[in-house]
Scaffold this active site. Structure first.
Site, PDB file in Angstrom:
ATOM      1  N   SER A  97       0.828  -1.202   0.000  1.00 17.54           N
ATOM      2  CA  SER A  97       0.000   0.000   0.000  1.00 17.54           C
ATOM      3  C   SER A  97       0.865   1.256   0.000  1.00 17.54           C
ATOM      4  CB  SER A  97      -0.959  -0.015   1.194  1.00 17.54           C
ATOM      5  OG  SER A  97      -1.843   1.068   1.150  1.00 17.54           O
ATOM      6  N   ASP A 143      -7.159   0.986  -2.633  1.00 21.14           N
ATOM      7  CA  ASP A 143      -8.333   0.650  -1.815  1.00 21.14           C
ATOM      8  C   ASP A 143      -8.780   1.845  -0.979  1.00 21.14           C
ATOM      9  OD1 ASP A 143      -6.195   0.614  -0.068  1.00 21.14           O
ATOM     10  OD2 ASP A 143      -6.714  -1.288   0.880  1.00 21.14           O
ATOM     11  N   ASP A 165      -2.348   0.713  -3.752  1.00 22.66           N
ATOM     12  CA  ASP A 165      -3.209  -0.411  -4.156  1.00 22.66           C
ATOM     13  C   ASP A 165      -4.653   0.032  -4.328  1.00 22.66           C
ATOM     14  OD1 ASP A 165      -3.508   0.006  -1.403  1.00 22.66           O
ATOM     15  OD2 ASP A 165      -3.958  -2.092  -1.000  1.00 22.66           O
ATOM     16  N   ASP A 202      -4.125   5.686  -3.066  1.00 18.46           N
ATOM     17  CA  ASP A 202      -2.865   5.146  -2.578  1.00 18.46           C
ATOM     18  C   ASP A 202      -2.401   4.046  -3.540  1.00 18.46           C
ATOM     19  OD1 ASP A 202      -4.741   3.225  -1.969  1.00 18.46           O
ATOM     20  OD2 ASP A 202      -4.132   2.944   0.106  1.00 18.46           O
TER      21      ASP A 202
END
Length: 473
Positions: free
Chosen positions: A100, A256, A254, A252
């Site tokens: 992340s 999510d 990734d 960010d």
């Protein structure tokens, strides 16, 4: 031989420094341990754009295959693409290799079982950790490779299917012409957004995307994408101003988490977006008359605005411990329609109770179109009613002692004291009403502070400074 503890296992995911805490050998052991503990038949895997994600993913896949598990590799993905694919394909689990927003020398994994149910410490992660440690230490002869048939390995991109599913959360016919700045931070969001853009064009929707740092690049030439940090917001804000956009969106690594900027380039704290989406979902539920009182899940860091909106919209606000695994477990338990964290994680019942960084901006774009107003107008009154500090991080030598010092200074005057996650205290003195939450991070060596008041910016700022002085002294 003693077992060497794996320090990359956290409260609800895996996150560690490359080489020492996480490497291909450890990833392979985690793959085998996942298979031994969860006992899946098929698992989907994916990885973000980090330079080590592909190697770690393939090592993980090899471990799964060696235990007889079939592996479906989605390629370069964001975390929510794993959530989607696990449910969509009806497989037994999924693993996203991602760190992340952590530094360059980190990587990690997020794990789910069937129906994209999270695997946290209490629901299998600790067991996977223990088994992986035994495998690496070779102290348990009972932990052997599966003697049966080796699992298959196939690649299966699902970007188009994912994009179509995302657009199912809105009525695309209601979208008016919009200009949106989108900042993927050179992470995994770019290709997913491109797929959504193609579906919007096919549907005849006129949205212009101004793409910033769009190309995936594991070297992160523009810095690690983490728009929660003020120093990571300027490029998005400046692009909104330059192009006179209706809204800015940043993700960010990734993707999510979804961060929004209004038409003037001002960053909107995720806290107020939680309230905005909660109200929208409750109004939609009320019009359908399916459930008498829908539930909304929120975290304890900042809560007054969310509770006020939910209760006034005919819903029920339910507080949960911070963290994606905890929020998802509570959402399933309560059958909540929506859940949100002030850190820009947004969870949806119709997305297997999982968090998504794509659904929120689509919903807000629909609200902008239907209401015919600006994002700043939609949140202005709520920000004034419940001003907040935003999350302030402090790296401390002794976090427990520092938190104890703050508690000792304020507890006697508090009218509410809660320990759902860290410490939350509420006050109703002569100087006004305010509250704060102080907690240690589950993923980083920092203590996080959030302060809010009722319609008093000066009070909120003064109390924030007072707490920080004690905390950092």
């Amino acid at each position: 031989m003693s077992v060497t503890p794996l320090t990359c296992f956290k409260a609800y995911d895996i996150r560690g420094q490359l080489g020492t805490e996480l490497n291909e050998e450890i990833a392979y052991a985690i793959g085998r341990a996942f298979a031994l503990e969860i006992k899946p038949k098929k698992v989907v895997v994916g990885g973000d754009i980090r330079l080590t994600s592909e190697q770690l993913k393939l090592a993980l896949a090899k471990g799964l295959q060696d235990e007889g598990v079939d592996v479906i590799d989605l390629g370069m993905t964001g975390t929510e693409e794993i959530y989607f694919a696990t449910k969509y394909l009806g497989v037994c689990g999924g693993v996203e290799v991602t760190a992340s927003h952590n530094p360059m020398d980190y990587n990690g994994m997020k794990l789910v079982r069937e129906d994209s149910k999270p695997i946290s410490g209490d629901t299998g992660l600790n067991a996977i950790k223990a088994t992986a440690e035994k495998l690496l230490s070779e102290v348990d002869d009972n932990v052997r490779k599966n003697s049966g048939k080796r699992g298959k390995y196939i690649t299966k991109p699902l970007k188009i299917e994912f994009a179509k599913h995302m657009l199912g959360f809105i009525d695309a016919s209601k979208l008016k012409p919009l200009k949106l700045v989108v900042n993927s931070g050179n992470g995994a969001a770019g290709p997913a957004l491109d797929a959504i853009e193609k579906e919007l064009i096919a549907a005849g929707v006129n949205i212009e995307f101004i793409k910033v740092h769009h190309k995936p690049d594991g070297n992160f030439p523009n810095g690690i994408p983490n728009p929660l940090l003020p120093e990571c917001r300027a490029d998005t804000a400046n692009a909104v101003i330059e192009h006179k956009a209706d809204m800015g969106i940043a993700w960010d690594g990734d993707f999510d988490r979804c961060f929004l900027f209004d038409e003037s380039g001002e960053f909107i704290e995720g806290y107020y977006i939680v309230g905005l989406l909660a109200e929208a979902f409750l109004k939609r539920a009320k019009s359908s008359k399916l459930v008498a009182k829908e539930k909304i899940i929120h975290d304890p860091r900042l809560s007054w605005n969310t509770i006020d909106i939910v209760e006034n919209s005919g819903g029920e606000a339910v507080m949960s411990k911070t963290g994606h695994a905890f929020i998802k477990e509570r959402m399933r338990k309560e059958n909540a329609i929506y859940g949100g964290e002030m850190s820009a994680h947004h969870y949806f019942r119709d997305f297997a109770y999982c968090d998504s960084g794509m659904i929120p901006w689509l919903l807000v774009a629909e609200l902008l179109s239907v209401k015919g107003t600006t994002l700043s107008s939609m949140v202005k009154e709520r920000i004034a009613a419940y001003p907040s500090s935003g999350e302030i991080n402090s790296k401390l030598a002794d976090p427990k002692a520092s938190i104890a010092n703050v508690l000792a200074a304020f507890k006697d005057d508090a009218v509410v004291f809660d320990q759902t996650d860290g410490i939350s205290l509420e006050f109703a003195g002569n100087d006004g009403e305010w509250r704060f939450n102080l907690r240690s991070s589950n993923t980083e060596p920092v203590v996080r502070l959030n302060v809010e008041s009722k319609a008093d910016v000066g009070l909120m700022e003064a109390k924030t400074e007072a707490i920080l002085q004690i905390l950092r002294s």
